[in-house]
Design a protein around this motif. Structure first.
Motif, PDB file in Angstrom:
ATOM      1  N   VAL A  72      50.054 -19.696  -4.571  1.00 43.40           N
ATOM      2  CA  VAL A  72      49.763 -19.603  -3.140  1.00 43.40           C
ATOM      3  C   VAL A  72      49.757 -21.018  -2.569  1.00 43.40           C
ATOM      4  O   VAL A  72      49.043 -21.901  -3.053  1.00 43.40           O
ATOM      5  CB  VAL A  72      48.411 -18.913  -2.897  1.00 43.40           C
ATOM      6  N   ALA A  73      50.543 -21.217  -1.542  1.00 43.26           N
ATOM      7  CA  ALA A  73      50.727 -22.549  -0.960  1.00 43.26           C
ATOM      8  C   ALA A  73      49.451 -23.057  -0.307  1.00 43.26           C
ATOM      9  O   ALA A  73      48.552 -22.274   0.026  1.00 43.26           O
ATOM     10  CB  ALA A  73      51.855 -22.501   0.066  1.00 43.26           C
ATOM     11  N   PRO A  74      49.366 -24.388  -0.116  1.00 39.31           N
ATOM     12  CA  PRO A  74      48.217 -24.937   0.608  1.00 39.31           C
ATOM     13  C   PRO A  74      48.058 -24.261   1.966  1.00 39.31           C
ATOM     14  O   PRO A  74      49.027 -24.135   2.731  1.00 39.31           O
ATOM     15  CB  PRO A  74      48.561 -26.420   0.756  1.00 39.31           C
ATOM     16  N   HIS A  75      46.848 -23.775   2.253  1.00 39.24           N
ATOM     17  CA  HIS A  75      46.520 -23.080   3.501  1.00 39.24           C
ATOM     18  C   HIS A  75      47.394 -21.845   3.713  1.00 39.24           C
ATOM     19  O   HIS A  75      47.570 -21.382   4.841  1.00 39.24           O
ATOM     20  CB  HIS A  75      46.624 -24.032   4.696  1.00 39.24           C
ATOM     21  N   GLY A  76      47.913 -21.327   2.627  1.00 35.80           N
ATOM     22  CA  GLY A  76      48.725 -20.129   2.691  1.00 35.80           C
ATOM     23  C   GLY A  76      47.914 -18.886   2.393  1.00 35.80           C
ATOM     24  O   GLY A  76      46.737 -18.938   2.015  1.00 35.80           O
ATOM     25  N   THR A  77      48.553 -17.737   2.536  1.00 35.95           N
ATOM     26  CA  THR A  77      47.909 -16.444   2.324  1.00 35.95           C
ATOM     27  C   THR A  77      48.815 -15.549   1.498  1.00 35.95           C
ATOM     28  O   THR A  77      50.043 -15.570   1.663  1.00 35.95           O
ATOM     29  CB  THR A  77      47.605 -15.757   3.672  1.00 35.95           C
ATOM     30  N   THR A  78      48.199 -14.784   0.616  1.00 38.59           N
ATOM     31  CA  THR A  78      48.928 -13.744  -0.094  1.00 38.59           C
ATOM     32  C   THR A  78      48.153 -12.446   0.044  1.00 38.59           C
ATOM     33  O   THR A  78      46.933 -12.464   0.233  1.00 38.59           O
ATOM     34  CB  THR A  78      49.123 -14.089  -1.583  1.00 38.59           C
ATOM     35  N   SER A  79      48.841 -11.324  -0.018  1.00 39.39           N
ATOM     36  CA  SER A  79      48.214 -10.008   0.070  1.00 39.39           C
ATOM     37  C   SER A  79      48.649  -9.167  -1.117  1.00 39.39           C
ATOM     38  O   SER A  79      49.729  -9.377  -1.677  1.00 39.39           O
ATOM     39  CB  SER A  79      48.584  -9.302   1.377  1.00 39.39           C
ATOM     40  N   PHE A  80      47.803  -8.222  -1.502  1.00 37.70           N
ATOM     41  CA  PHE A  80      48.188  -7.308  -2.568  1.00 37.70           C
ATOM     42  C   PHE A  80      47.758  -5.897  -2.200  1.00 37.70           C
ATOM     43  O   PHE A  80      46.773  -5.688  -1.487  1.00 37.70           O
ATOM     44  CB  PHE A  80      47.617  -7.739  -3.922  1.00 37.70           C
ATOM     45  N   GLN A  81      48.536  -4.928  -2.693  1.00 38.19           N
ATOM     46  CA  GLN A  81      48.317  -3.527  -2.363  1.00 38.19           C
ATOM     47  C   GLN A  81      47.192  -2.946  -3.199  1.00 38.19           C
ATOM     48  O   GLN A  81      47.127  -3.136  -4.413  1.00 38.19           O
ATOM     49  CB  GLN A  81      49.595  -2.722  -2.604  1.00 38.19           C
ATOM     50  N   VAL A  82      46.277  -2.235  -2.539  1.00 39.57           N
ATOM     51  CA  VAL A  82      45.188  -1.527  -3.207  1.00 39.57           C
ATOM     52  C   VAL A  82      45.368  -0.022  -3.039  1.00 39.57           C
ATOM     53  O   VAL A  82      45.399   0.731  -4.003  1.00 39.57           O
ATOM     54  CB  VAL A  82      43.816  -1.967  -2.653  1.00 39.57           C
ATOM     55  N   GLY A  83      45.468   0.428  -1.775  1.00 38.28           N
ATOM     56  CA  GLY A  83      45.603   1.841  -1.497  1.00 38.28           C
ATOM     57  C   GLY A  83      46.914   2.399  -2.019  1.00 38.28           C
ATOM     58  O   GLY A  83      47.983   1.839  -1.793  1.00 38.28           O
ATOM     59  N   GLY A  84      46.828   3.494  -2.770  1.00 39.45           N
ATOM     60  CA  GLY A  84      48.029   4.159  -3.248  1.00 39.45           C
ATOM     61  C   GLY A  84      48.579   3.639  -4.556  1.00 39.45           C
ATOM     62  O   GLY A  84      49.655   4.059  -4.982  1.00 39.45           O
ATOM     63  N   VAL A  85      47.873   2.725  -5.236  1.00 41.47           N
ATOM     64  CA  VAL A  85      48.352   2.211  -6.514  1.00 41.47           C
ATOM     65  C   VAL A  85      47.249   2.332  -7.561  1.00 41.47           C
ATOM     66  O   VAL A  85      46.057   2.343  -7.234  1.00 41.47           O
ATOM     67  CB  VAL A  85      48.812   0.733  -6.409  1.00 41.47           C
ATOM     68  N   SER A  86      47.644   2.443  -8.812  1.00 46.20           N
ATOM     69  CA  SER A  86      46.722   2.446  -9.956  1.00 46.20           C
ATOM     70  C   SER A  86      45.609   3.476  -9.816  1.00 46.20           C
ATOM     71  O   SER A  86      44.445   3.221 -10.170  1.00 46.20           O
ATOM     72  CB  SER A  86      46.129   1.046 -10.161  1.00 46.20           C
ATOM     73  N   GLY A  87      45.953   4.639  -9.254  1.00 46.72           N
ATOM     74  CA  GLY A  87      44.970   5.702  -9.126  1.00 46.72           C
ATOM     75  C   GLY A  87      44.059   5.589  -7.936  1.00 46.72           C
ATOM     76  O   GLY A  87      43.158   6.418  -7.757  1.00 46.72           O
ATOM     77  N   VAL A  88      44.266   4.591  -7.088  1.00 44.30           N
ATOM     78  CA  VAL A  88      43.460   4.415  -5.886  1.00 44.30           C
ATOM     79  C   VAL A  88      44.088   5.228  -4.756  1.00 44.30           C
ATOM     80  O   VAL A  88      45.299   5.137  -4.534  1.00 44.30           O
ATOM     81  CB  VAL A  88      43.366   2.930  -5.492  1.00 44.30           C
ATOM     82  N   PRO A  89      43.306   6.025  -4.002  1.00 43.33           N
ATOM     83  CA  PRO A  89      43.874   6.785  -2.884  1.00 43.33           C
ATOM     84  C   PRO A  89      44.459   5.872  -1.810  1.00 43.33           C
ATOM     85  O   PRO A  89      44.168   4.670  -1.758  1.00 43.33           O
ATOM     86  CB  PRO A  89      42.671   7.567  -2.344  1.00 43.33           C
TER      87      PRO A  89
END
Length: 719
Positions: free
Chosen positions: A496-513
């Motif tokens: 992740v770059a300096p002052h950057g942002t990353t997002s990751f999926q929670v809903g709908g993956v790995s058994g999560v609704p």
């Protein structure tokens, strides 16, 4: 002990923690059909008593005179400046010229020693019918309020005054209006600890005189919220319940309002007339959502040989499970007083599967009293059925501390009798002392296992702060354990770059609704190129002023995170640093979406900063505690049972540790954050809320101050 020897007097009382105030006045009762003028030369007096060695003693200079004439009622309260306020209604005139009723106020400085001149409340609509009355209450920590009934306009009026302002500075508004809405029954209560400044008022309508719809309200609860400047109202009892003379008591520990009122005796049928004496009934409702059950309620005072109970009275002060609750009533026929000594339970107990029960932190494991965990070895400790934790638990929350490690490595926590996962809960370097909060399912044998993935031995400490109930979670806000599973590892893509942002999926993956309210995951920073911190927040929103993991160059630092999930099912991570960093996220569970209502259900917020000693109180000295308010702040209800917050230690002047615990309780033998001199160390904390709505933080260091920051991520509903 006799207070006032005059006949035909009534009194209102106030205990301020130091003195007992008694305002005694000669009674002149007016009705709509038979008004009576107030009598001159019948002074209302204020008595002030001190208490010592089991005895009340009248203070020197008392009684003082509030006003010179009689009145139907009089109430008192004390504002934040020490000024005592009184209000009453004053009736003048005669049968020929007619009668005028006026709402009056007076105030006394220096704790009631010196009264001013009685004055007409300086607002509009202060001339109600001769049957109407007024009442006063202190609220919002710096305001005084006067409420009065006005049957001529069908109104209950409300006027407020800011403490310390000129006596003539008042603002007025209608609390409630409508045909038949007002009658001469008022009772006001407030909580000085309630940051929302709410005022609760029990009032009676006069709809019984004209209406035929028996479902209309007879007694109502009005709640004033200064933030909105308006009143809400709910029905305590209907015309069919045939009740009168309401009184209320506030119970902030259980977030309950208790309503007491007169109704027909339990042996009576129907409603002979509204206001008939008989028995005293109790009903309760939630303070945040005051919906009373239908019916008359529970009879609490009744005499089978004399069905004439009436005029219930209660305390101004709030009650709790320690004080209990006392209600006093009269039997005017038998000429006797009766009382009910009622217990106040502590109902902050979760029952639904997946809901949370916070406990005062307690040490369940400390290998320093036995032996180190060997390289590649494991240790287990009992949770279910131990130290008051029931056998039916699904997951446990504990602070895991690594100390005296002989080599670099990491610890994995997992259910006993299962295989160790590939994920980590605490990463450490040789010689480090590192804490991290852990949420992990409990094994079938009721135990949790800790594996030492290191080439050297280490000591482990586990301080339990709560547990989730077993069963199949179904209610909104209940935790569903999953994994642990890795949802993000930027080492397989790019840092992740300096002052950057990353997002990751929670809903709908790995058994999560697809739709969840919040997620629990372990966030690990590794290979950072510069100092900085990571902020986790719902995708689609702006990064808040909060931190989840603080780090220095080349550190590997984990921290458990609880954060709401964005509408797109994602969580965002902002790198607040001048250098890039790698991030790893391992999910441990999620909270079911919907509006939480069950005791122990989780409600996500923010994250929002509730404490930062760097800009407020200053550093916390060694061997001392600081507190911060949780209940009643930023939308968190007074009934909150526990709070989830990221606790960051910064600028410590020496080595030590911080213990988070419920305010008002003894400091437990537990730690939440361990630190060395000049370190900045974060850790998630889950702590019960004290009876005063606060959390305490204790600095147990070797002799230096420390700055503390608390970023709240959510709370658990109380009963």
């Amino acid at each position: 002990m006799a207070i006032d020897s005059r006949t035909n007097t009534l009194a209102d009382t106030l205990w301020d923690g130091t003195h007992l105030y008694v305002a005694s006045h000669v009674v002149t009762t007016s009705t709509e059909s038979a008004p009576v003028a107030s009598l001159p030369n019948q002074p209302a007096r204020l008595y002030r008593y001190s208490y010592s060695n089991g005895k009340y003693t009248l203070d020197a200079g008392f009684p003082t005179t509030i006003t010179s004439d009689s009145s139907e009622t009089m109430t008192i309260d004390k504002d934040s400046t020490g000024t005592v306020w009184a209000t009453w209604t004053h009736v003048t005139g005669d049968a020929t010229a007619g009668f005028t009723n006026t709402v009056m106020v007076n105030s006394a400085t220096a704790d009631g020693t010196k009264w001013g001149t009685p004055a007409v409340l300086p607002v509009n609509n202060v001339h109600p019918t001769p049957d109407d009355i007024s009442a006063v209450v202190a609220f919002g920590k710096k305001q005084i309020g006067v409420m009065w009934s006005d049957q001529s306009t069908g109104s209950v009026w409300w006027a407020t005054h800011t403490d310390g302002q000129p006596a003539g500075s008042w603002k007025a508004q209608a609390a409630v209006q409508g045909k038949g809405i007002a009658d001469d029954h008022l009772n006001l209560k407030s909580l000085q600890a309630d940051s929302a400044g709410r005022v609760f008022a029990a009032v009676k309508t006069s709809l019984d005189q004209t209406a035929t719809d028996m479902t209309l309200p007879q007694l109502q609860l009005l709640v004033f919220k200064p933030g909105t400047g308006s009143f809400s109202r709910s029905t305590i009892s209907t015309l069919a319940d045939c009740q009168t003379r309401p009184q209320i008591v506030l119970d902030p520990e259980n977030n309950k309002v208790h309503a007491f009122q007169t109704g027909p005796a339990t042996s009576a049928s129907g409603c002979p007339y509204t206001g008939v004496s008989g028995a005293i009934y109790e009903k309760t409702a939630d303070m945040d959502n005051p919906v009373f059950s239908p019916g008359r309620g529970t009879p609490v005072i009744q005499d089978g040989s004399s069905l004439n109970m009436n005029n219930v009275s209660t305390s101004k002060q709030p009650v709790n499970s320690t004080t209990g609750l006392v209600a006093l009533a009269t039997d005017d026929v038998a000429k006797r007083y009766w009382f009910a000594d009622l217990p106040v339970g502590n109902n902050k107990t979760a029952t639904a599967p997946g809901t949370f029960v916070p406990v005062t932190p307690k040490r369940f494991l400390d290998t320093r009293t036995s032996s180190k965990v060997t390289p590649g070895g494991t240790v287990s400790f009992q949770v279910a059925g131990s130290s008051g934790i029931p056998s039916n638990v699904s997951s446990v929350v504990f602070n895991l501390t690594v100390t005296e490690p002989e080599a670099n490595g990491f610890i994995s926590a997992y259910p006993s009798l299962t295989n160790a996962p590939a994920t980590s809960n605490v990463n450490f370097g040789k010689g480090d002392t590192v804490p991290n909060l852990v949420t992990v399912p409990v094994g079938k044998d009721g135990k949790v296992t800790l594996k030492n993935s290191s080439t050297g031995g280490t000591q482990l400490i586990a301080d339990v702060s709560g547990y989730y109930l077993g069963g199949t979670p179904a209610v909104p806000g209940a935790l569903v354990p999953v994994g642990p599973q890795r949802l993000l590892d930027t080492r397989t893509s790019s840092a992740v770059a300096p002052h950057g942002t990353t997002s990751f999926q929670v809903g709908g993956v790995s058994g999560v609704p697809d739709q969840v309210s919040a997620v629990v995951f372990n966030l690990t920073v590794t290979q950072p190129q510069s100092d900085g911190f990571i902020t986790a927040y719902p995708s689609g929103g702006s990064a808040p002023n909060a931190s989840n993991v603080n780090y220095a160059p080349n550190q590997t630092v984990p921290n458990l995170v609880t954060v709401p999930v964005g509408a797109d099912g994602k969580v965002s991570l902002a790198n607040n640093s001048n250098g890039s960093t790698q991030l790893v996220a391992d999910i441990f569970g999620y909270y079911i979406a919907g509006t939480p209502t069950a005791t122990g259900a989780f409600v996500p917020v923010g994250p929002a900063r509730f404490l930062d000693t760097r800009g407020t109180t200053g550093p916390v000295a060694t061997s001392t505690s600081t507190t911060f308010q949780v209940a009643g702040v930023a939308g968190i209800p007074a009934s909150a049972a526990g709070v989830v917050f990221n606790l960051t230690v910064t600028e410590p002047a020496s080595n030590g540790f911080i213990t988070a615990y419920p305010s008002g309780q003894a400091v437990p033998n537990a730690s939440n954050v361990n630190f060395a001199k000049n370190q900045t160390v974060p850790n998630l904390a889950v702590v019960p809320v004290g009876s005063d709505g606060k959390v305490a933080l204790r600095n147990s260091s070797t002799g230096g101050t420390v700055q503390l920051v608390s970023d709240v991520a959510g709370y658990f509903l109380g009963g």
